[in-house]
Design a protein around this motif. Structure first.
Motif, PDB file in Angstrom:
ATOM      1  N   PRO A   1      12.824 -39.672  11.409  1.00 28.30           N
ATOM      2  CA  PRO A   1      13.974 -40.559  11.612  1.00 28.30           C
ATOM      3  C   PRO A   1      13.611 -42.035  11.584  1.00 28.30           C
ATOM      4  O   PRO A   1      14.474 -42.871  11.851  1.00 28.30           O
ATOM      5  CB  PRO A   1      14.502 -40.136  12.979  1.00 28.30           C
ATOM      6  N   THR A   2      12.358 -42.344  11.275  1.00 28.65           N
ATOM      7  CA  THR A   2      12.047 -43.764  11.094  1.00 28.65           C
ATOM      8  C   THR A   2      12.017 -44.121   9.619  1.00 28.65           C
ATOM      9  O   THR A   2      12.430 -45.191   9.232  1.00 28.65           O
ATOM     10  CB  THR A   2      10.709 -44.144  11.759  1.00 28.65           C
ATOM     11  N   THR A   3      11.542 -43.198   8.798  1.00 27.13           N
ATOM     12  CA  THR A   3      11.460 -43.491   7.356  1.00 27.13           C
ATOM     13  C   THR A   3      12.438 -42.649   6.540  1.00 27.13           C
ATOM     14  O   THR A   3      12.571 -42.850   5.348  1.00 27.13           O
ATOM     15  CB  THR A   3      10.047 -43.190   6.817  1.00 27.13           C
ATOM     16  N   TRP A   4      13.046 -41.670   7.178  1.00 26.39           N
ATOM     17  CA  TRP A   4      13.988 -40.761   6.526  1.00 26.39           C
ATOM     18  C   TRP A   4      13.351 -39.958   5.415  1.00 26.39           C
ATOM     19  O   TRP A   4      14.015 -39.461   4.508  1.00 26.39           O
ATOM     20  CB  TRP A   4      15.268 -41.497   6.078  1.00 26.39           C
TER      21      TRP A   4
ATOM     22  N   GLU B   1       1.301 -46.202   3.337  1.00 24.72           N
ATOM     23  CA  GLU B   1       2.417 -46.396   2.427  1.00 24.72           C
ATOM     24  C   GLU B   1       3.308 -45.176   2.355  1.00 24.72           C
ATOM     25  O   GLU B   1       2.911 -44.071   2.725  1.00 24.72           O
ATOM     26  CB  GLU B   1       1.914 -46.799   1.032  1.00 24.72           C
ATOM     27  N   VAL B   2       4.501 -45.417   1.892  1.00 29.91           N
ATOM     28  CA  VAL B   2       5.451 -44.337   1.644  1.00 29.91           C
ATOM     29  C   VAL B   2       5.674 -44.303   0.140  1.00 29.91           C
ATOM     30  O   VAL B   2       5.974 -45.326  -0.477  1.00 29.91           O
ATOM     31  CB  VAL B   2       6.797 -44.620   2.367  1.00 29.91           C
TER      32      VAL B   2
ATOM     33  N   ALA C   1       3.697 -46.912  -4.587  1.00 29.31           N
ATOM     34  CA  ALA C   1       4.408 -46.867  -3.307  1.00 29.31           C
ATOM     35  C   ALA C   1       5.841 -47.357  -3.446  1.00 29.31           C
ATOM     36  O   ALA C   1       6.123 -48.283  -4.201  1.00 29.31           O
ATOM     37  CB  ALA C   1       3.666 -47.722  -2.293  1.00 29.31           C
ATOM     38  N   VAL C   2       6.733 -46.722  -2.680  1.00 29.98           N
ATOM     39  CA  VAL C   2       8.076 -47.271  -2.491  1.00 29.98           C
ATOM     40  C   VAL C   2       7.928 -48.516  -1.621  1.00 29.98           C
ATOM     41  O   VAL C   2       8.558 -49.540  -1.823  1.00 29.98           O
ATOM     42  CB  VAL C   2       8.973 -46.226  -1.799  1.00 29.98           C
ATOM     43  N   CYS C   3       7.045 -48.401  -0.669  1.00 23.77           N
ATOM     44  CA  CYS C   3       6.679 -49.535   0.168  1.00 23.77           C
ATOM     45  C   CYS C   3       5.346 -49.219   0.830  1.00 23.77           C
ATOM     46  O   CYS C   3       5.127 -48.081   1.252  1.00 23.77           O
ATOM     47  CB  CYS C   3       7.730 -49.786   1.252  1.00 23.77           C
ATOM     48  N   GLY C   4       4.481 -50.200   0.909  1.00 24.23           N
ATOM     49  CA  GLY C   4       3.215 -49.994   1.592  1.00 24.23           C
ATOM     50  C   GLY C   4       2.905 -51.218   2.429  1.00 24.23           C
ATOM     51  O   GLY C   4       3.431 -52.301   2.174  1.00 24.23           O
TER      52      GLY C   4
END
Ligand code: FAD
Ligand code: FES
Ligand code: FES
Lengths: 803, 291, 171
Positions: A657-660, B187-188, B196-199
């Protein structure tokens, strides 16, 4: 005794060549052939004003350039509408090369043939096509609004209005204790086999014959199409599907423009021509599937039993309808799944958009139908505060209701009558397998780790093995080798192994002696193709029947020689013997030699055979009337209607629930495909299907922008799952044989993918408590959903409580 | 998808390479892991590729643990995989291995170069941000000679650096981590191994009493060029165990200006900036205690 | 200092020295498949994502669609055709990863298979064979290649099985 083969996880015979680099895929064939490449439309909708090839002509290595102007006779006509349907009132197909208007990005406009693919692409770069852009229609809603028309003469963009009903749905809804209505969407994905399409054509000038290798799921039909379009006599065309690197539906479409154009060039140029589709071409010029808008109204009683179901849907068929309306028909008829729906009406408009054509992708309309029905079940449960499993249970068709007639007409024009099934059994197994009753416990445990856990399930029934027919040929050679062929093709399903198991079992020969050929029109000329999970059912049974024919003949000949009664004979390990009388036997290979009265002693087998030949009966001809030389038999299997496989899937998801981010932590499958020839292969099919189901639910989509440009036409941005994205799958089996065919089989090829979207949507909804009404869903979309104050909250229904 | 024609040269000295690069349309080829897809899709069609892989002396990782010039010098031909497994480099600047493990998949790391990914200046690349966060620089060789260019002067836009004309980036320099400083990287991405979508890469420095004196972050796939954001204000003077990392995450969200694309909206990226900042700062602070 | 548009390269392919003349732009994948007619190496995307084209260059797995043929001049390339060993009697001894793929039904259409085999063979050979393989190792070895048929379960199983075979052989 011959080792048991049916139902055993026999290791695959195709593997050795494939793991040593000795497979032969279309692009591996025909070293040194000229290479084709295509100039494709960069616009989604445009009129072609002119094509300037001047600058291309002096590229070193260019051999030929073809535009629509170069097409003659049937080639200049539109491509066939393969499966016409009375409700397909405005079918449209393109030309092999665009004539005046292009209808999607990627449509072929010019074909170039050059010394190799690099040069062919250089030539393409130098060809200038001028266009006048036309308004673009993307997405079902835009198509439906019809502010612009895809085809000028179809102003409402509606290709077909498919409609079936089993009673007066409006009256039934009005009489229902409760009703609910909702709208939901599902987006496009695509088959995306690892091997793209490919065509290799060789013209033999000496005998005016054409040999084509193509990466197809239907070689016999490609052959007929080529013969018709290029005006060749059928017997002068051979089409072979060699090793095929996956199909999943896209390669059942035929003829692809390239399957006609490449042979056309090979004939015109008198030299072999080759085309290997690259990945970008595959994205923008092959087929996609799945996009629908669904509006559903369901009536039910206070116990959650469905009393009426009304489905209104819009199906995006892309720019053309070469494959008719099979996908919407399948959605319409398979939607009801394992449930008894007293009154059902379905209306699906199949609409045009300026996008790549939509033709069956594994599941072929079923995932959408399952999504509609299963989400309906979830909503009924939520409305009544009942366990979702319990609502399903109350609606299931009961084991004593088979054969069960839904009073619908299936894709093959036959009635939807379920042959057999045990749906409650599936549900029981699924609930146990996934631990449905422990859901609340697990939810609490996940919450203690800061995760939101959800669980969902979905059930399906899959019409498999539609006709009209497949055939099989089985022949025993004097060497003892058993040749088997069938016309349908293989794309990795292990047909060589499964069919060899059937023949070895039916004939009583060692499996090592059996050699199977599929998809080669030189060996078998009649076939329909590999789709709709039909290979095992159709060709499997046809081959079994052919093997039985061979066996009967072998026994007849052997009975003569052994002076025994046919009924006293058996065949084991390739030896025909009198039951219980050791020594009274004759090898099957010898019977094969005996089966042909012309027995030149080319080899030892023929020499030996003469000892058994015995004194001939002078009063009869050597080949009796109605008999034929040779120990071989051809037979066909043509079912009265489809068989119906079934299954149930459950998914457990954990959401951060923080990054979904959405993690599928458990995935459970129970499936029933009747008798199983090879459980190892069936499980492999399930695994692969589930991976595609997960991909379709969480990762894959075709991201068209408003201009009809596919923005993610690469593996970089079209997110096909790697191993890291695919959950481990636990599988349980149930075997409810089909009474319809000799082997009791039902198809297994597509099942794994069908419930993925439905059960994952359900699980996510369960986890976050917000309505999931559009799939696939990605973390960024889930984030938008949960923070949208207007997003519908889902009433909590108990999970895993005994009713 | 085949490259358009080009000329190819594989010089064995830097001077030769630079001379070749003076020709119009000449381009450096290092690991090719970014360049070749562009060539095959015909999104780039250089006249000449100057393959630097045979130039000696560009393939070493030089680690200076302390003192003047403390840090890690990475030669132009050092592959991602070498940095990933370089224990000494990881000692001196742990961000190198941590970030590199997020770069693509092993087969690509086997060939792609760290310097190449910096020269490529992709704001979705991990190593551009790491160069920024560590306050690093690159050495740029031109026919006029070699000079060091600081990261802030080097990156000017997506896939664009300040270096024009014939030039080879011969090395990247990542300064050593200061004492009592910890790092973290996370990262995600949509699929494991994807861009990465975001790191986020962060550093946290503590004083003798384990109070935060500095907290800095740099993000992947956020913004057009790598940026370093100072988040110290949100947590300065707070003790490691009770620092308000959430406040630092919130501050970070206000500092970034991400774009949306196919895989993530701008808002979602901003959310991730906050979450990843919070998570990584906490880990980095723990680590700082032990250094 | 020559800029060439074509080069003759010498490459040891699967232990055999080969020489071929290729345009500068020829991808290694195409050179193997079309110039040297080693079609076991497959091409699934030509932009580095799928891994079907993975071969070993001097023992290291690389995407052959992201390497130019001219760049392997003087190097050793191993393709799937070179994975099995000669048994000295005209037959071949399969590599443990090949055995494992067959045993575990780790392939269906077989198109992705050569890339997985090469990646896995190199990955397993590089690890310490005296230890049992961990799930993290399996994920790392299997994780960079795409397969559309198998759903990966059996590929992972094959990876464990092959590691086991190699451990046994080392004992
Ligand atoms: C499927 C896939 C996934 C990937 N995922 C990631 C990822 O997650 N994160 C990531 O950071 N990268 C990723 N990459 C890219 C990879 O890291 C590249 O290796 C790297 O970005 C470029 O390094 P290279 O050596 O391959 O450079 P090349 O491809 O050879 O060159 C790239 C560009 O930089 C220039 N250049 C290279 N070296 C120099 C130099 N020394 N001097 C001057 N100019 C130079 C070239 O001229 C070219 O313009 C991925 C690549 C692929 C194919
Ligand atoms: S073909 Fe090389 S990675 Fe896909
Ligand atoms: S086995 Fe078909 S793609 Fe992997």
């Amino acid at each position: 005794m011959t080792t048991k083969l049916m139902g055993e996880p026999v290791r695959r015979r195709e593997d050795l060549r494939l793991i040593t680099g000795r497979g032969r895929y279309t692009d591996d064939i025909g070293h040194g052939a000229a290479a084709a490449a295509f100039v494709r439309s960069p616009y989604a909708h445009a009129r072609i004003l002119g094509i300037d090839v001047d600058a291309a002509l002096d590229v070193e290595g260019v051999i030929a350039i073809y535009t629509y102007e170069d097409l003659v006779g049937p080639m200049a006509e539109p491509l066939p509408v393969l499966i016409p349907h009375p409700q397909l009132t405005a079918p449209r197909t393109g030309f092999p090369l665009a004539r005046d208007v292009v209808q999607h990005v990627g449509e072929a406009v010019v074909m170039v043939v050059a010394t190799d693919r690099y040069v062919a692409e250089d030539v393409c770069d130098r060809i200038t096509v001028s266009y006048e852009e036309l308004p673009v229609v993307v997405g079902v809603d835009a198509a439906r609004a019809a502010a612009h028309a895809v085809h000028e003469d179809v102003p409402d963009n509606v290709a077909a209005r498919h409609h079936q009903e089993t009673g007066d749905v409006e009256a039934a809804l009005a009489a229902s204790a409760r009703t609910l209505s909702f709208t939901q969407y599902i987006e496009r994905s695509a088959c995306m086999p690892m091997e793209g399409k490919g065509v290799h054509a060789v013209w033999n000038h000496d005998d005016s014959s054409l040999r084509v290798h193509t990466s197809t799921q239907a070689s016999t039909s490609v052959r007929a199409a080529i013969a018709a379009k290029l005006q060749l006599s059928l017997e002068k065309v051979e089409v072979i599907a060699p090793d095929v690197g996956g199909g999943f539906g896209v390669k059942i479409v035929h003829p692809w423009p390239e399957e006609l154009l490449v042979p056309m060039a090979a004939i015109a140029l008198g030299q072999p021509v080759h085309w290997a589709e690259d990945r970008r071409e595959h994205f923008i010029s092959s087929a996609h599937e799945r996009e629908q808008r669904q509006e559903i109204t369901v009536g039910y009683d206070d116990e959650g039993r469905v009393t009426a179901l009304d489905v209104r849907a819009w199906h995006d068929n892309g720019a053309y309808t070469p494959y008719g309306i099979i996908v919407p028909i399948v959605t319409a008829t398979q939607l009801v799944g394992p449930y008894a729906v007293p009154v059902y009406r379905v209306r699906i408009d199949s609409v045009y958009t300026n996008t790549v054509i939509v033709t069956p992708y594994r599941g072929a309309g079923r995932p959408q139908g399952c999504y509609a029905m299963e989400r309906t079940m979830d909503r009924i449960a939520q409305d009544l505060g009942l366990d979702r499993a319990e609502v399903r249970r109350r609606n299931l068709i009961q084991p004593d209701q088979f054969p069960y007639d839904h009073h619908l007409t299936f894709q093959d024009g036959r009635p939807v009558i379920y042959d057999s099934g045990n749906y409650e059994g599936l549900l029981d197994k699924l609930v146990a397998l996934v631990g449905w009753d422990r859901a609340e416990e697990r939810r609490a445990e996940a919450a203690s780790r800061g995760k939101q856990l959800g669980i969902g399930m979905a059930m399906y029934v899959e019409g498999t093995g539609p006709g009209p027919y497949e055939g099989g040929h089985v022949q025993v050679l004097g060497s003892g080798k058993v040749l088997v062929s069938t016309g349908l093709t293989s794309q990795g399903q292990g047909h060589e192994t499964a069919f060899a198991q059937i023949v070895a079992h039916e004939l009583g020969v060692p499996i090592e002696d059996v050699e199977v050929t599929t998809g080669d029109t030189r060996r078998f000329g009649y076939a329909v193709g590999t789709f709709a999970s039909r290979a095992a059912v159709m060709s499997g049974n046809a081959i079994a029947l052919a093997a039985r024919g061979v066996r009967a003949k072998a026994l007849r000949i052997a009975a003569d020689v052994l002076e025994a009664d046919v009924d006293d004979l058996e065949i084991d390990e390739g030896l025909v013997q009198v039951k219980g009388t050791p020594g009274a036997s004759i090898p099957l290979r010898t019977v094969a030699v005996l089966s042909n009265p012309l027995r030149y002693a080319f080899d030892e087998a023929a020499r030996q055979a003469t000892q058994f030949a015995g004194p001939g009966d002078d009063s009869k001809p050597p080949v009796a009337v109605g008999d034929a030389p040779g120990l071989e038999h051809v037979d066909y299997y043509s079912p009265i209607r489809s068989t119906f496989a079934s299954g149930a899937h459950a998914a457990v998801v954990e959401i951060d629930p923080t990054t979904w981010e959405i993690d599928v932590v458990d995935y459970a499958v129970v499936h029933d495909c009747g008798n199983i020839i090879n459980p190892m292969i069936v499980e492999g099919q399930v695994h692969g299907g589930v991976a595609q189901g997960v991909g379709g639910a969480l990762y894959e989509r075709m991201a068209y922008d408003g201009d009809g440009q596919l923005q993610n036409a690469s593996f970089m941005d079209f997110l096909m799952p790697y191993a890291s994205e695919v959950p481990d799958v636990v599988i349980d089996h149930q075997e409810t044989p089909s009474p319809l065919n000799p082997l009791g089989l039902k198809g297994a090829g597509e099942a794994g993918v069908i419930p993925g979207t439905a059960c994952i949507a359900s699980a996510i909804e369960d986890a976050v408590g917000r309505r999931i009404a559009a799939m696939p869903i990605s973390p960024t979309e889930l984030y938008d959903l949960v923070r949208n104050p207007d997003a519908e909250r889902v009433p909590a229904a108990p999970t895993g409580v005994p009713a | 998808m085949k490259p358009a024609p080009f000329g190819y040269a594989d010089p064995t000295s830097l001077d030769e390479a630079l001379t070749l690069l003076t020709e119009d349309g000449a381009k450096v080829l290092a690991g090719g892991q970014s360049l070749l897809p562009l060539l095959s899709m015909r999104l780039a069609s250089p006249a000449t590729l100057v393959d630097i892989n045979r130039i000696p002396g560009l393939d070493s990782v030089v680690v200076t643990p302390s003192g003047d010039g403390a840090g890690v010098r990475v030669g132009a031909l050092v592959r991602h995989v070498e940095l990933l497994h370089h224990a000494e480099a990881a000692q001196v600047q742990p961000l190198l291995a941590r970030a590199t493990s997020n770069v693509a998949h092993p087969a690509i790391r086997n060939r792609g170069t760290t310097v190449g990914s910096i020269a490529h200046a992709d704001p979705s690349g991990e190593m551009t941000s790491v160069l920024a966060l560590t306050g690093g620089s690159v050495t740029v060789a031109t026919p006029a000679g070699s000079s060091a260019v600081g990261w802030a002067d080097f990156f000017v836009g997506p896939l664009e650096t300040s270096v024009h004309g014939p030039a080879v980036v011969t090395e990247a320099f990542f300064p050593a981590l200061p004492p009592r400083t910890g790092t973290a990287f996370e990262e995600v991405s949509r699929r494991k191994g994807d861009y990465a979508v975001c790191g986020a890469g962060v550093t946290v420095t503590l004083d003798e009493d384990s109070r935060v004196t500095s907290a800095r972050a740099s993000y992947i796939s956020v913004g057009l060029v790598p940026e370093v954001h100072d988040l110290t204000d949100a947590v300065v003077g707070q003790s490691v165990d009770s620092a308000d990392w959430t406040a630092a995450g919130a501050l970070a969200r206000t500092l970034v200006d991400p774009d949306g694309d196919l895989h993530a909206s701008a808002d979602y990226r901003r959310l991730l900036v906050g979450v990843l900042t919070e998570r990584t700062l906490a880990r980095a602070a723990q680590e700082a205690q032990n250094r | 200092m020559i800029v060439s548009t074509e080069r003759t390269i010498s490459v040891t392919v699967n232990g055999v020295p080969r020489e071929t003349t290729v345009p500068a732009r020829r991808l290694l994948s195409d050179a193997l498949r079309h110039d040297l007619q080693l079609t076991g190496t497959h091409v699934g995307c030509e932009h580095g994502v799928c891994g079907a084209c993975t071969v070993l260059v001097d023992g290291t797995p690389v995407r052959s669609c992201l390497v130019l043929a001219v760049q392997v001049d003087g190097k050793a390339v191993t393709t799937v055709e070179g994975l099995a060993r000669d048994d000295g009697r005209g037959g071949e001894i399969l590599h443990p990863v090949q055995e494992a793929f067959r045993e575990c039904h780790a392939l269906q259409c077989g198109f992705c298979t050569p890339g997985f085999l090469m990646t896995m063979a190199a990955g397993l050979e590089a690890r310490d064979r005296s230890t049992d393989i961990t799930e993290d190792e399996v994920d790392e070895i299997v994780g960079g290649n795409l397969c559309r048929c198998t759903g990966y379960a059996n590929i992972k199983k094959a990876c464990r099985h092959a590691a086991g075979l190699m451990k046994e052989a080392a004992e």
